[in-house]
Each structure stands twice: as structure tokens, then as C-alpha cells.
Scaffold this active site. Structure first.
Site, PDB file in Angstrom:
ATOM      1  N   CYS A  11       0.837  -1.206   0.000  1.00 30.99           N
ATOM      2  CA  CYS A  11       0.000   0.000   0.000  1.00 30.99           C
ATOM      3  C   CYS A  11       0.870   1.254   0.000  1.00 30.99           C
ATOM      4  O   CYS A  11       1.771   1.407   0.827  1.00 30.99           O
ATOM      5  CB  CYS A  11      -0.978   0.088   1.166  1.00 30.99           C
ATOM      6  SG  CYS A  11      -2.381  -1.023   1.038  1.00 30.99           S
ATOM      7  N   ALA A  12       0.581   2.109  -0.938  1.00 33.85           N
ATOM      8  CA  ALA A  12       1.229   3.416  -1.014  1.00 33.85           C
ATOM      9  C   ALA A  12       0.186   4.470  -0.704  1.00 33.85           C
ATOM     10  O   ALA A  12      -0.901   4.456  -1.282  1.00 33.85           O
ATOM     11  CB  ALA A  12       1.800   3.642  -2.413  1.00 33.85           C
TER      12      ALA A  12
END
Length: 366
Positions: A11-12
């Protein structure tokens, strides 16, 4: 093959706020997200932008995803009973090789016809009703002068699809990867929003079942098949409906452990105990870092053990939040200050105000 995509450290997340209110091109945010490409997996990406509809700033901007375009006439009949539709149009897109097919996205600029109660409560009831009772149609954005753009793909490809380089906003938040514990689908990608709150999240909310049942007591209905949805509704409940200061959210959503509270000195101890008891159902368990956009500001929060990363950075009037410092330096090579958020810490920025760094509760504001 699915397990090869489910990297738990993934996840960014990224957020940018211009605290003098000047608007920033979406191209800036797309570049920051592209740096964190390896955190994504092509199954979800999205952006929320504030200040993008100045000509309709007093109207509710509904972004509606139609998995089934045949639901459009029925939904528009429903909307016309409750709102004056000032404008309705297909959200502009451009052809991309990465995303050759996608659902129908329509945006509606709406004026409520009238209500006996609170106007925003009525809009929330409409959103809950549509998402629960109009299969194939989902309201993914419902605030004023803001919008959410999301789908199945890498964030830079979603940005290209929705032509976000043509938009300008004073605040943007963005996410790359898929909805936790759910198959990737267009309505389940981040951000999640309600009214003018929007949320992106890295991690997993293991308390989802408890949080969902707690929210049902207040009329919220979770229908988007992912744990992050509860965060958006909890923020709306706490901040808008209960008037909890944003700076206090860490003491509720990422409350200290009881032994930590017991070790505090008075009157802080009594205050934290009261918040923990009153809002026990709002406590988020699990690893997470969260960025929330709200009218005129943005804040970041990490879990009470700090199992997910979050950096905050500043350069003059611009405030940044990101999973990785590299994303900040892609768009601002020389930030004046960069800090790692501590466990349970909240960092807040607002248009026209200095950044508040750290969780500070003032008894005079209870």
C-alpha cells in the site's frame, strides 16, 4: 497466484496540502505515487482532490459509479425527488493502454430540495440508501468542491484515465493497492469518502466487525466490501456529528493501551479514560497508517504500535504525508523538515494555519 500479490507491507499512501489555499496540479500527485509503484499491484488506485469545482462550490458533487448502466434512469429519478440536479455529466476520461475497459462514471452537482433536519445528515442518508438499495450503482464521492477518482489499476494509470493532470486542488490524497481482504473492484478501491471526508489507508483493520456494528447504531451502512469504509464513517461520526477536534482522533481511533492510560497523571488520565470508555467501539485494531482529507485540511495517523510507516514533511506553506520519504522528495527535493510519525500520533494541517505536530489534548477544549 493471489498470495503473490498480497504483500502485507504494501500500500502506497500520499497526501499534499497547500496551506495558503493555492491549488496544485494533479500531475504532481501522480508523479509522487509513481515513485511508490512497487507498493501497488495494479488492483486498485485512486485520488481525492479538494478545491477542484470552484464554480459549483456550494453544491454537493456526487461521483457515481455504475457497474450496471441500466440503473442510471432509476437512480436519477430517485435523486430528482430529493435534489435539484444543476448539472449531470459523464466524468471525462482518456483512452489508456493500461485500462482498456471501465465502468460508467457520472458526476452530479446537486442542491438539496429541503429537509426538516440537518442538511448533511440528509445527504448521508441518501448515500447510505443508494449504496444499499441500488445494486450496480455506488456513490463514491458526495462532498462539496471535492471529488474522488478511483478504480482497478496502478494509481498512475488511474490518474491518466481520469485526466487528473487537468485538475487543480489545494489538497490531494492518494492510494495504491487493493481493498483489504476483498477482491479488487472499482468501488472498493481507495479513497473512501462521505460528504467532504476522504480516507486512504495502508494496513488492515482487524476490528472491522466491531466497528461496523458500532456504526450501525448511528445509521451508517457498510456496503463497499472493505474494512477501510468504516474509517470514513467513524471520522464523519466523530468530527462532524459529535464535534470531536481532529487533533483528538488519535486518542480514540488509536487509543493507548489501558496500562498506558493507568500510568498517566491526572487530569490527563481521567480524560483518556473517558474517551476510551465513551468511544470504545471506534477503536481501530490492526496495523495501519491513515491519511484523511477534510474541508480545508488533511491529517495523518498511525496505529498505536506503529506497524505501518508514515512520514510527514514541510516546505514553507506545503504539508506532505507519505508512506515513503522518496515520494515527497520526488515532488519536493529539499523539504525543510521530515519526521516519522510515532505510534498513535496525529499530525494535522489546515489552510491558513500552521501544522500541528503531535497529539495534544487540552482540557479546555473538552
Amino acid at each position: 497466484m493471489e498470495r503473490l500479490w498480497r504483500v502485507p507491507s504494501g500500500c502506497a499512501v500520499f497526501g499534499i496540502l497547500n496551506q495558503d489555499g493555492r491549488r496544485i496540479s494533479g500531475e504532481t500527485v501522480i508523479r509522487a505515487m509513481a515513485v511508490m509503484h512497487e507498493r501497488s499491484n495494479g488492483l486498485g488506485g485512486g485520488f481525492a482532490a479538494y478545491g477542484i469545482y470552484p464554480e459549483y462550490s456550494e453544491l454537493y458533487a456526487f461521483h457515481v459509479l455504475y457497474d450496471d448502466p441500466h440503473r442510471r434512469p432509476d437512480l436519477e429519478t430517485y435523486l430528482k425527488e430529493r435534489f435539484v440536479i444543476e448539472k449531470a455529466e459523464i466524468i471525462p476520461t482518456r483512452k489508456t493502454r493500461a485500462i482498456p475497459a471501465y465502468p460508467l462514471f457520472i458526476r452530479y452537482f446537486l442542491r438539496l430540495r429541503g429537509t426538516e433536519g440537518d442538511e448533511e445528515d440528509e445527504v448521508v442518508r441518501v448515500v447510505m440508501d443508494i449504496n444499499a438499495h441500488f445494486p450496480g450503482a455506488y456513490v463514491i464521492s458526495s462532498g462539496k468542491n471535492m471529488g474522488i477518482f478511483k478504480g482497478v489499476g496502478y494509481p498512475e494509470d488511474i490518474g491518466e484515465l481520469f485526466r487528473l493532470d487537468e485538475y487543480e486542488g489545494y489538497c490531494w490524497i492518494a492510494h495504491g493497492r487493493f481493498p483489504t481482504n476483498t477482491a479488487g473492484w472499482w468501488g472498493g478501491a481507495h479513497p473512501f469518502g462521505l460528504l467532504s471526508f476522504s480516507v486512504v489507508h495502508n494496513g488492515e483493520i482487524s476490528s472491522y466487525g466491531i466497528n461496523r456494528r458500532y456504526l450501525q447504531n448511528f445509521g451508517y451502512c457498510c456496503t463497499l466490501q472493505t474494512d477501510t469504509e468504516v474509517i470514513a464513517y467513524l471520522v464523519d461520526l466523530l468530527v462532524r456529528r459529535h464535534g470531536v477536534p481532529v487533533e483528538w482522533l488519535g486518542a480514540i481511533l488509536a487509543a493507548p493501551f489501558w496500562e498506558q492510560i493507568d500510568a498517566m497523571e491526572e487530569p490527563k488520565k481521567s480524560l483518556y479514560r473517558a474517551l476510551r470508555i465513551t468511544y470504545g467501539g471506534a477503536l481501530l485494531n490492526g496495523p495501519f497508517s491513515i491519511i484523511v482529507g477534510f474541508p480545508g485540511g488533511m491529517f495523518g495517523l498511525v496505529d498505536r504500535i506503529k506497524l505501518r510507516p508514515m512520514v510527514a514533511a514541510w516546505k514553507r506553506e506545503v504539508f506532505y504525508l507519505a508512506s515513503e520519504e522518496a515520494a515527497v522528495r520526488e515532488v519536493e527535493p529539499s523539504p525543510e523538515r521530515v519526521v516519522e510519525l510515532r505510534a498513535g500520533e496525529v499530525v494535522v494541517g489546515r489552510v491558513g494555519e500552521k501544522v500541528i505536530h503531535g497529539q495534544k489534548l487540552a482540557l479546555s477544549r473538552v
